[in-house]
Design a protein around this motif. Structure first.
Motif, short mmCIF file in Angstrom:
data_model
loop_
_atom_site.label_atom_id
_atom_site.label_comp_id
_atom_site.label_asym_id
_atom_site.label_seq_id
_atom_site.Cartn_x
_atom_site.Cartn_y
_atom_site.Cartn_z
N MET A 31 0.81 -1.22 0.00
CA MET A 31 0.00 0.00 0.00
C MET A 31 0.85 1.27 0.00
O MET A 31 0.32 2.37 -0.14
CB MET A 31 -0.97 -0.02 1.18
CG MET A 31 -2.05 -1.08 1.07
SD MET A 31 -3.01 -0.95 -0.47
CE MET A 31 -3.86 0.60 -0.19
N SER A 57 -0.02 2.58 -3.31
CA SER A 57 -1.45 2.27 -3.31
C SER A 57 -2.13 2.56 -4.64
O SER A 57 -3.02 1.82 -5.06
CB SER A 57 -2.15 3.05 -2.19
OG SER A 57 -2.01 4.45 -2.37
N SER A 104 -0.98 -6.81 3.60
CA SER A 104 -0.62 -5.49 4.11
C SER A 104 -0.50 -5.54 5.63
O SER A 104 -1.00 -6.47 6.27
CB SER A 104 -1.71 -4.47 3.72
OG SER A 104 -1.49 -3.22 4.32
N HIS A 164 -9.86 3.29 -0.51
CA HIS A 164 -9.29 2.01 -0.94
C HIS A 164 -10.30 0.90 -0.77
O HIS A 164 -10.49 0.07 -1.67
CB HIS A 164 -8.02 1.70 -0.14
CG HIS A 164 -6.92 2.68 -0.33
ND1 HIS A 164 -6.08 3.07 0.69
CD2 HIS A 164 -6.51 3.38 -1.43
CE1 HIS A 164 -5.21 3.94 0.25
NE2 HIS A 164 -5.44 4.14 -1.04
#
Length: 417
Positions: free
Chosen positions: A99, A102, A123, A132
């Motif tokens: 991320m 991202s 993650s 997200h």
């Protein structure tokens, strides 16, 4: 599982694609693409976990984070090439934390799903934002895996960065609420946790936390890189209690309805699939030390390519200026497959493997052996004689007379009892 694989193959495994079906295609002389892609988008991370491999690499080689990463455009094309080769699954992992990149990671997830492939995004859970999750919910992303090493901040943040527990669990609660509002199950969430001296006595609380957060729970054992990791190694007393503790955790997880792998870590359930025989293989696929070189390709942050998530080879082929197919069928993977078949000169990362690939290899090997046994029983006598003759000649050339005789004795014990 082995029996299920064999039954599928007997029904015509080509109709229902699977890892095992891919192996059978290789055995039949075809060269299908990888079943799985393992992608490390970056080595950069917002945390400095005490048990991470990066701490050891920093001591040995300097900071591993700042390497030339594979470009966004190359990553996009990589997904398209993988779809053309029939890839079914993706694991987007670290490295560092995916991320950190991202924007491109969200693009890749959408591209993967758009091609009909599945995937899991790993993650530490702290860098997710609401947008997200909205994106992953919209595209129907299948799974997220979040690393936590304790049931509360006191335990978890001893290993991970201070504040990471509250941030990660807060994000998981937000995702659970969003899924509930949308009336969907995906993305499914799993918590990944390393068993250490620090959390050993709190594993039952990890189960309760997973139940509360509506996640699965996967444990793994600590890999000791160097003295830096030693403070987290189980004490002798904890190591002695480990089987009993795993039984307790497996029972508790079942009571709470939490999907958990604790029972698979028990000694009686740990296959020694990677232990090389003192005898070389004779080149059959079923003799291979591992099957990952036929089933998966990993691409690490700087573009180096290998067969699995634990590989490292300074001379590995780079993906920057080669197609996925060129690497997959190129000299590096071809040589590795030959070495694994013969069980000769296998890389150190294969000899020292301590990953989930061990159990998967053992299951696939049982399936291949069961299918070969069925084929043998159905084979006419004249074809059996020809088969034995060819095998003996191959073994003589590769292993010599003494080892050929030993293999013949082992084979006879298996087939003529």
């Amino acid at each position: 599982m082995a029996e299920d694989n064999t039954k599928a193959a007997r029904r015509g495994g080509r109709q229902g694609d699977s890892r095992f079906a891919r192996l059978l295609r290789w055995e039949a002389g075809e060269t299908p693409g990888p079943w799985e892609m393992i992608l490390f988008p970056t080595n950069r991370c917002n945390q400095r976990c005490e048990i991470c491999w990066q701490r050891w690499v920093e001591v040995e080689y300097g900071n591993p984070a700042y390497v030339k990463e594979v470009s966004d455009e190359r990553l996009r094309r990589l997904v398209d090439e993988a779809a053309e080769l029939g890839v079914q699954e993706w694991s987007i992992v670290g490295g560092g934390d995916p991320m950190v990149r991202s924007k491109i990671v969200m693009e890749l997830c959408e591209r993967i799903v758009g091609h009909g492939m599945s995937g899991v995004l790993h993650s530490n859970g702290t860098l997710f934002k609401r947008e997200h999750f909205e994106h992953l919910l919209r595209i129907g992303w299948p799974k997220i895996a979040v690393s936590l090493d304790g049931p509360d901040a006191e335990v978890n943040d001893t290993i991970r960065t201070r504040g990471s527990f509250d941030k990660a669990t807060g994000n998981l609660r937000m995702l659970a609420d969003m899924k509930r509002e949308c009336g969907v199950d995906a993305p499914r969430v799993g918590i990944c946790s390393v068993i250490t001296r620090t959390n050993f006595d709190r594993l039952d609380d990890m189960v309760r936390m997973a139940h509360d957060l509506q996640t699965a729970l996967g444990f793994s054992m600590l890999l000791v890189h160097d003295d830096h990791t030693y403070p987290f190694v189980l004490t002798d007393e904890q190591q002695a209690r480990l089987p009993e503790r795993l039984h307790e955790i497996a029972t508790l997880a079942a009571e709470f309805g939490v999907e958990c792998n604790a029972a698979s870590l028990l000694p009686e359930n740990q296959p020694n699939a990677m232990a090389a025989s003192d005898m070389a293989g004779d080149g059959r696929l079923a003799d291979s030390l591992c099957f990952e070189a036929w089933l998966s390709m990993a691409i690490i942050a700087d573009g180096k390519t290998g067969p699995c998530c634990v590989f490292y080879d300074e001379e590995a082929a780079l993906i920057h200026d080669k197609t996925l197919q060129e690497v997959w069928l190129g000299p590096q993977f071809r040589e590795l497959r030959n070495r694994l078949r013969a069980r000769r000169n296998v890389p150190n990362y294969c000899q020292n493997c301590a990953s989930h690939n061990i159990a998967r290899t053992a299951d696939l090997r049982r399936s291949l052996q069961a299918l070969n046994e069925t084929r043998w029983n159905e084979m006419p006598t004249h074809r059996r004689v020809a088969f034995i003759t060819r095998r003996a000649a191959t073994s003589l050339r590769s292993s010599g007379l003494r080892k050929t005789i030993r293999r013949a004795q082992e084979w006879a014990n298996l087939h003529l009892r």
